[in-house]
Design a protein around this motif. Structure first.
Motif, mmCIF file in Angstrom:
data_model
loop_
_atom_site.group_PDB
_atom_site.id
_atom_site.type_symbol
_atom_site.label_atom_id
_atom_site.label_comp_id
_atom_site.label_asym_id
_atom_site.label_seq_id
_atom_site.Cartn_x
_atom_site.Cartn_y
_atom_site.Cartn_z
ATOM 1 N N GLU A 82 53.477 86.033 16.442
ATOM 2 C CA GLU A 82 53.594 86.849 17.602
ATOM 3 C C GLU A 82 53.859 85.995 19.036
ATOM 4 N N THR A 83 54.114 85.017 18.783
ATOM 5 C CA THR A 83 54.496 83.862 19.900
ATOM 6 C C THR A 83 55.811 84.102 20.497
ATOM 7 N N LEU A 84 55.913 84.636 21.947
ATOM 8 C CA LEU A 84 57.375 85.001 22.378
ATOM 9 C C LEU A 84 58.290 83.457 22.377
ATOM 10 N N PRO A 85 59.658 83.777 22.244
ATOM 11 C CA PRO A 85 60.491 82.701 22.522
ATOM 12 C C PRO A 85 60.324 82.177 24.117
ATOM 13 N N ALA A 86 60.392 80.799 24.272
ATOM 14 C CA ALA A 86 59.938 80.135 25.555
ATOM 15 C C ALA A 86 60.631 80.922 26.403
ATOM 16 N N ASP A 87 61.852 81.177 26.585
ATOM 17 C CA ASP A 87 62.844 81.717 27.603
ATOM 18 C C ASP A 87 62.252 83.069 27.906
ATOM 19 N N TRP A 88 61.891 83.944 27.111
ATOM 20 C CA TRP A 88 61.598 85.121 27.415
ATOM 21 C C TRP A 88 60.096 85.208 28.028
ATOM 22 N N ASP A 89 59.272 84.091 27.424
ATOM 23 C CA ASP A 89 57.919 83.967 28.068
ATOM 24 C C ASP A 89 58.021 83.772 29.577
ATOM 25 N N TYR A 148 50.462 106.342 27.647
ATOM 26 C CA TYR A 148 49.825 105.358 28.812
ATOM 27 C C TYR A 148 50.739 105.703 30.211
ATOM 28 N N GLY A 149 52.023 105.919 30.430
ATOM 29 C CA GLY A 149 52.385 105.846 31.595
ATOM 30 C C GLY A 149 52.753 104.161 31.791
ATOM 31 N N GLY A 150 53.475 104.182 33.040
ATOM 32 C CA GLY A 150 53.461 102.686 33.514
ATOM 33 C C GLY A 150 55.006 102.375 33.518
ATOM 34 N N ILE A 151 55.220 101.110 33.609
ATOM 35 C CA ILE A 151 56.809 100.717 33.678
ATOM 36 C C ILE A 151 57.035 99.735 32.563
ATOM 37 N N TYR A 152 58.052 100.167 31.859
ATOM 38 C CA TYR A 152 58.404 99.272 30.688
ATOM 39 C C TYR A 152 59.752 98.760 30.973
ATOM 40 N N LEU A 153 59.734 97.260 30.314
ATOM 41 C CA LEU A 153 61.013 96.482 30.484
ATOM 42 C C LEU A 153 61.132 95.745 29.248
ATOM 43 N N ASP A 154 62.441 95.655 28.948
ATOM 44 C CA ASP A 154 62.915 94.683 27.844
ATOM 45 C C ASP A 154 62.612 93.274 28.183
ATOM 46 N N LEU A 155 62.311 92.398 27.143
ATOM 47 C CA LEU A 155 61.845 91.099 27.441
ATOM 48 C C LEU A 155 63.075 90.311 28.108
ATOM 49 N N ASP A 156 64.318 90.864 28.147
ATOM 50 C CA ASP A 156 65.101 89.775 28.771
ATOM 51 C C ASP A 156 65.485 90.524 30.386
ATOM 52 N N ASN A 157 64.536 91.115 30.742
ATOM 53 C CA ASN A 157 64.525 91.592 32.150
ATOM 54 C C ASN A 157 63.328 91.084 32.941
ATOM 55 N N TRP A 272 70.612 94.320 43.081
ATOM 56 C CA TRP A 272 69.267 94.402 42.354
ATOM 57 C C TRP A 272 68.179 93.799 43.025
ATOM 58 N N VAL A 273 67.178 94.783 43.717
ATOM 59 C CA VAL A 273 66.257 94.047 44.290
ATOM 60 C C VAL A 273 64.733 93.785 43.559
ATOM 61 N N PHE A 274 64.672 94.433 42.633
ATOM 62 C CA PHE A 274 63.566 94.319 41.580
ATOM 63 C C PHE A 274 63.548 93.449 40.253
ATOM 64 N N PHE A 275 64.856 93.699 39.705
ATOM 65 C CA PHE A 275 64.999 93.007 38.382
ATOM 66 C C PHE A 275 66.002 91.997 38.247
ATOM 67 N N THR A 276 65.834 91.254 37.038
ATOM 68 C CA THR A 276 66.941 90.348 36.646
ATOM 69 C C THR A 276 67.614 90.665 35.480
ATOM 70 N N GLN A 277 68.590 90.065 34.966
ATOM 71 C CA GLN A 277 68.799 90.209 33.461
ATOM 72 C C GLN A 277 69.023 88.821 32.987
ATOM 73 N N GLU A 278 68.583 88.589 31.871
ATOM 74 C CA GLU A 278 68.603 87.320 31.330
ATOM 75 C C GLU A 278 69.023 87.554 29.751
ATOM 76 N N ARG A 279 68.607 86.593 28.909
ATOM 77 C CA ARG A 279 69.456 86.502 27.607
ATOM 78 C C ARG A 279 68.922 87.902 26.888
ATOM 79 N N GLY A 280 69.759 88.418 26.241
ATOM 80 C CA GLY A 280 69.471 89.591 25.407
ATOM 81 C C GLY A 280 70.263 89.554 24.188
ATOM 82 N N GLY A 281 70.866 90.665 23.506
ATOM 83 C CA GLY A 281 71.565 90.734 22.452
ATOM 84 C C GLY A 281 70.831 90.549 21.197
ATOM 85 N N SER A 282 69.605 90.796 21.146
ATOM 86 C CA SER A 282 68.771 90.514 19.812
ATOM 87 C C SER A 282 69.050 91.603 18.674
ATOM 88 N N TRP A 283 69.725 92.660 18.961
ATOM 89 C CA TRP A 283 70.111 93.784 18.072
ATOM 90 C C TRP A 283 71.411 93.612 17.829
#
Length: 360
Positions: A82-89, A148-157, A272-283
């Motif tokens: 369950e350890t995240l890849p370094a860049d996503w971490d 729960y509610g809240g804000i969900y983000l993909d790991l590449d954001n 984009w004021v709030f978010f960034t887009q990093e490496r994705g495409g895992s699927w």
């Protein structure tokens, strides 16, 4: 035309009409998915300024969304790791560091399934049976927001600033400005009726469309979310006035409408004021490039499909006419053959007349 040929022609004609009807209805649905969307559009700059400098001060605007950041990590290669890849971490740390007042939850394959099993057991069989692992990630985010509610983000954001200004919209998704809505960043108050509606629709849309990209997108991903988004707005009393609405009004009571936070990454689009887009495409699957091309050339694709259907109909008509002509010629040859062999009506009458003449 022989009865069997006639029945075959009727059958194939019916099949063609049904296929055309299905294509037309899907095309209409796709039109709603890929073009102007319902709900209220908000740029990230608008949300930021209204919170910090505008009319929506923290005293007169209701905070609907709890301060929770959710992310989902299912390790498909090694489920026990369950350890995240370094860049996503590193990316997720930007959100944790910039939002110290938020609770942070990382959902694993085990904890995601446990939520479904304990709180939404009606969906567990469907959840476990999904043919593609990313579909379980899709479904998990929807049920997490519902519960729960809240804000969900993909790991590449990642995050560029405090997300507090986005807590004052009851439910929102991201709109990339072209094509379908995105489900990579979502937010909601807990138990919002939209997520109740959407999670029920997961059962209805659970179809394997053979192509991985289509199955993932249409059964649980961004196409599914976009279709349900439009269907939900159709149920609202204010649906007729919500299409493409861009005006922010009042103190948050917008007739139950949902919000679209604009995240267009094309040159010249809103920042984009709030978010960034990093490496994705895992699927990514083998058919992604083909369907991404279709998405970028939808008009050309529709013309190609229309031309293909037209050619198929023309070929079918030509074949039907040739079969009819052939059957007519064969029937004529049979009649001629019978006549020559003495079994035709004309020849029989001649023989009968000759016999009567000999008797007299």
């Amino acid at each position: 035309m022989r009865p069997s040929i006639r029945i075959s022609a009727i059958l194939w004609g019916t099949i063609l009409l049904v296929a055309l009807w299905c294509f037309a209805t899907r095309l209409w649905t796709f039109r709603r998915i890929f073009f102007t969307h319902s709900g209220i559009a908000v740029t990230q700059r608008e949300a930021y300024d209204l919170y910090h400098n505008g009319s929506w001060s923290q005293t007169n605007r209701t905070q609907y969304i709890p301060k929770i950041i959710h992310q989902v990590f299912h390790n498909w290669d090694d489920p026990n790791n369950e350890t995240l890849p370094a860049d996503w971490d590193d990316v997720r740390k930007t959100c944790i560091d910039l939002n110290p007042g938020f609770e942070y939850r990382l959902w694993t394959a085990k904890t995601s399934r446990a939520l479904i099993a304990q709180q939404y057991p009606f969906f567990l069989k469907t959840y476990d049976a999904y043919p593609h692992a990313i579909q379980r990630v899709d479904a998990a985010r929807y049920f997490i927001l519902l519960h729960y509610g809240g804000i969900y983000l993909d790991l590449d954001n990642g995050c560029k600033t405090d997300l507090s200004p986005l807590l004052y919209f009851p439910t929102w998704t991201c709109d990339p400005g072209r094509g379908a809505l995105s489900n990579n960043i979502l937010a909601s108050a807990p138990n919002h009726p939209f997520w109740m509606y959407l999670t029920q629709k997961l059962l209805e849309y659970d179809v394997d469309w053979v192509f991985p990209y289509v199955t993932i997108s249409w059964a649980s991903g961004q196409w599914f979310e976009s279709a349900v988004w439009e269907a939900y707005h159709d149920l609202l009393p204010s649906a007729s006035s919500s299409k493409g609405k861009t005006t922010l009004e009042g103190n948050g009571d917008d007739g139950g409408q949902l919000y679209r936070i604009l995240m267009d990454d094309r040159e010249g689009a809103d920042e984009w004021v709030f978010f960034t887009q990093e490496r994705g495409g895992s699927w990514i699957n083998w058919d992604n490039r083909m369907f991404l091309w279709i998405g970028d050339h939808l008009g050309v694709f529709i013309l190609m499909v229309g031309a293909t259907v037209g050619i198929a109909a023309w070929v079918g008509l030509r074949i039907s006419r040739r079969m009819k002509l052939r059957d007519g010629m064969m029937a004529k040859e049979r009649r001629t053959s019978l006549s020559r062999s003495g079994f035709g009506f004309g020849y029989g009458y001649e023989r009968l007349d000759s016999r009567r003449g000999s008797d007299t």
